[in-house]
Write a protein that holds these residues in place. Structure first.
Motif, mmCIF file in Angstrom:
data_model
loop_
_atom_site.group_PDB
_atom_site.id
_atom_site.type_symbol
_atom_site.label_atom_id
_atom_site.label_comp_id
_atom_site.label_asym_id
_atom_site.label_seq_id
_atom_site.Cartn_x
_atom_site.Cartn_y
_atom_site.Cartn_z
ATOM 1 N N GLY A 123 0.803 -1.220 0.000
ATOM 2 C CA GLY A 123 0.000 0.000 0.000
ATOM 3 C C GLY A 123 0.835 1.269 0.000
ATOM 4 N N ALA A 124 2.161 1.139 -0.037
ATOM 5 C CA ALA A 124 3.038 2.317 -0.053
ATOM 6 C C ALA A 124 2.953 3.015 -1.405
ATOM 7 C CB ALA A 124 4.482 1.916 0.233
ATOM 8 N N ASP A 125 3.067 4.331 -1.376
ATOM 9 C CA ASP A 125 3.083 5.114 -2.604
ATOM 10 C C ASP A 125 4.490 5.229 -3.175
ATOM 11 O OD1 ASP A 125 0.327 5.621 -2.337
ATOM 12 O OD2 ASP A 125 0.745 7.288 -0.971
ATOM 13 N N TYR A 126 5.495 4.944 -2.367
ATOM 14 C CA TYR A 126 6.897 5.097 -2.755
ATOM 15 C C TYR A 126 7.715 3.948 -2.181
ATOM 16 C CZ TYR A 126 5.173 9.892 -3.123
ATOM 17 O OH TYR A 126 4.431 10.991 -3.411
ATOM 18 N N VAL A 127 9.001 3.931 -2.543
ATOM 19 C CA VAL A 127 9.967 3.097 -1.828
ATOM 20 C C VAL A 127 10.830 4.058 -1.018
ATOM 21 C CG1 VAL A 127 9.979 1.184 -3.459
ATOM 22 C CG2 VAL A 127 11.587 3.061 -3.782
ATOM 23 N N TYR A 128 11.429 3.555 0.051
ATOM 24 C CA TYR A 128 12.138 4.400 0.998
ATOM 25 C C TYR A 128 13.557 3.896 1.194
ATOM 26 C CZ TYR A 128 7.372 5.833 1.763
ATOM 27 O OH TYR A 128 6.093 6.288 1.566
ATOM 28 N N LYS A 129 14.455 4.804 1.562
ATOM 29 C CA LYS A 129 15.871 4.458 1.718
ATOM 30 C C LYS A 129 16.143 3.582 2.938
ATOM 31 C CE LYS A 129 17.612 8.644 -0.461
ATOM 32 N NZ LYS A 129 18.334 9.897 -0.255
ATOM 33 N N THR A 130 15.379 3.798 3.998
ATOM 34 C CA THR A 130 15.641 3.075 5.246
ATOM 35 C C THR A 130 14.347 2.444 5.761
ATOM 36 O OG1 THR A 130 15.141 4.943 6.708
ATOM 37 C CG2 THR A 130 17.433 4.764 5.883
ATOM 38 N N PRO A 131 14.476 1.412 6.606
ATOM 39 C CA PRO A 131 13.275 0.832 7.211
ATOM 40 C C PRO A 131 12.486 1.852 8.027
ATOM 41 C CG PRO A 131 15.152 -0.615 7.554
ATOM 42 C CD PRO A 131 15.677 0.656 6.967
ATOM 43 N N SER A 132 13.189 2.767 8.756
ATOM 44 C CA SER A 132 12.446 3.729 9.574
ATOM 45 C C SER A 132 11.688 4.752 8.744
ATOM 46 C CB SER A 132 13.306 4.480 10.574
ATOM 47 O OG SER A 132 14.598 4.167 10.552
ATOM 48 N N GLU A 133 12.236 5.143 7.583
ATOM 49 C CA GLU A 133 11.486 6.051 6.714
ATOM 50 C C GLU A 133 10.210 5.368 6.219
ATOM 51 O OE1 GLU A 133 13.991 7.388 3.518
ATOM 52 O OE2 GLU A 133 15.289 8.531 4.850
ATOM 53 N N ALA A 134 10.319 4.088 5.844
ATOM 54 C CA ALA A 134 9.145 3.343 5.390
ATOM 55 C C ALA A 134 8.135 3.200 6.531
ATOM 56 C CB ALA A 134 9.558 1.970 4.862
ATOM 57 N N PHE A 135 8.618 2.888 7.738
ATOM 58 C CA PHE A 135 7.702 2.735 8.859
ATOM 59 C C PHE A 135 7.030 4.059 9.219
ATOM 60 C CE2 PHE A 135 6.536 2.835 13.327
ATOM 61 C CZ PHE A 135 5.592 1.820 13.323
ATOM 62 N N ALA A 136 7.767 5.164 9.136
ATOM 63 C CA ALA A 136 7.174 6.478 9.425
ATOM 64 C C ALA A 136 5.994 6.738 8.483
ATOM 65 C CB ALA A 136 8.225 7.576 9.284
ATOM 66 N N ALA A 137 6.172 6.405 7.202
ATOM 67 C CA ALA A 137 5.093 6.576 6.226
ATOM 68 C C ALA A 137 3.937 5.620 6.528
ATOM 69 C CB ALA A 137 5.621 6.355 4.809
ATOM 70 N N LEU A 138 4.265 4.389 6.927
ATOM 71 C CA LEU A 138 3.232 3.414 7.288
ATOM 72 C C LEU A 138 2.429 3.895 8.492
ATOM 73 C CD1 LEU A 138 1.842 0.641 7.060
ATOM 74 C CD2 LEU A 138 3.730 -0.310 8.405
ATOM 75 N N ALA A 139 3.113 4.399 9.513
ATOM 76 C CA ALA A 139 2.431 4.902 10.720
ATOM 77 C C ALA A 139 1.484 6.040 10.368
ATOM 78 C CB ALA A 139 3.458 5.353 11.756
ATOM 79 N N ASP A 140 1.932 6.943 9.497
ATOM 80 C CA ASP A 140 1.070 8.059 9.087
ATOM 81 C C ASP A 140 -0.113 7.573 8.259
ATOM 82 O OD1 ASP A 140 2.570 9.933 10.433
ATOM 83 O OD2 ASP A 140 3.449 10.843 8.646
ATOM 84 N N LYS A 141 0.098 6.529 7.464
ATOM 85 C CA LYS A 141 -0.996 5.998 6.637
ATOM 86 C C LYS A 141 -2.023 5.260 7.506
ATOM 87 C CE LYS A 141 -1.794 4.193 2.109
ATOM 88 N NZ LYS A 141 -1.248 4.065 0.795
ATOM 89 N N VAL A 142 -1.557 4.567 8.525
ATOM 90 C CA VAL A 142 -2.460 3.819 9.405
ATOM 91 C C VAL A 142 -3.188 4.749 10.375
ATOM 92 C CG1 VAL A 142 -2.536 2.154 11.312
ATOM 93 C CG2 VAL A 142 -1.217 1.629 9.265
#
Length: 163
Positions: A123-142
Motif C-alpha cells: 500500500g506504499a506510494d513510494y519506496v524508501y531508503k531506510t526501514p524507519s522512513e518506510a515505517f514512518a510513512a506506514l504509521a502516518d498511513k495507518v
C-alpha cells in the motif's frame, strides 16, 4: 474474547501481512487519559530517568493485552498470541522492528551477493531508503498524517499467529 484490528483499507492489507507471517509486531498509541494518568503517577519521582521509567510502567500496567493473551483478529477466523508487551515512544523503533511491523526490503538482484536497495510496505506510494522512513510513512498511513512527527507513547505488542 478480546479482538484486535489491523488496517486493511487504503491499499493496506495488514491482516494479510499477519497471516503470511510478515507482520509479527504492532504499535498502538496510548490514549490521552492513560498518558495523563501516567504523568501524574510519575510526577513524584526525583529524576527524569525515574519519571520516564514510572510512566512506562504505568502504561504497561494498563495495557488491554497482556503476555499470553490469545486475541481474535477482527474480520478473520484467526487468532494471535501476545508474546511480549513494551512501552516506548513511536520514533524509538529499531530497523529490525520496522521489518517486524510489515516493512519489506526491495532486493537488488543485479548485485552478487544480493543487497537491499530500498524498503516498502503493502500500500506504499513510494519506496524508501531506510526501514524507519518506510515505517514512518506506514504509521502516518495507518493512524493519520503527523502521527510519526507527534511521536506518541505507544504500546508495542509482539505476537505469533495461533491459527
Amino acid at each position: 474474547m478480546k479482538r484486535i484490528s489491523f488496517k486493511d483499507s487504503g491499499g493496506l492489507n495488514l491482516t494479510r501481512a499477519v497471516l503470511e507471517g510478515r507482520k509479527t509486531m504492532t504499535r498502538r498509541a496510548v490514549t490521552e487519559q492513560v498518558e495523563k494518568n501516567a504523568m501524574e503517577c510519575s510526577s513524584l519521582c526525583s529524576t527524569t530517568y525515574l519519571m520516564r521509567r514510572e510512566k512506562l510502567a504505568y502504561i504497561l500496567e494498563h495495557s488491554p493485552y497482556k503476555v499470553g493473551d490469545v486475541v481474535a483478529i477482527h474480520g478473520a477466523t484467526h487468532h494471535i498470541r501476545i508474546t511480549d508487551v513494551l512501552a516506548e515512544r513511536l520514533q524509538d523503533i529499531s530497523d529490525e522492528d520496522c521489518l517486524r511491523e510489515g516493512v519489506q526490503p526491495v532486493w537488488d538482484t543485479t548485485t552478487e551477493p544480493h543487497r537491499v536497495r530500498s524498503y516498502y510496505f503493502d500500500g506504499a506510494d513510494y519506496v524508501y531508503k531506510t526501514p524507519s522512513e518506510a515505517f514512518a510513512a506506514l504509521a502516518d498511513k495507518v493512524s493519520g498524517r503527523g502521527t510519526w512527527d507527534s511521536n506518541p507513547f505507544v504500546r508495542v505488542y509482539s505476537f505469533e499467529l495461533v491459527d
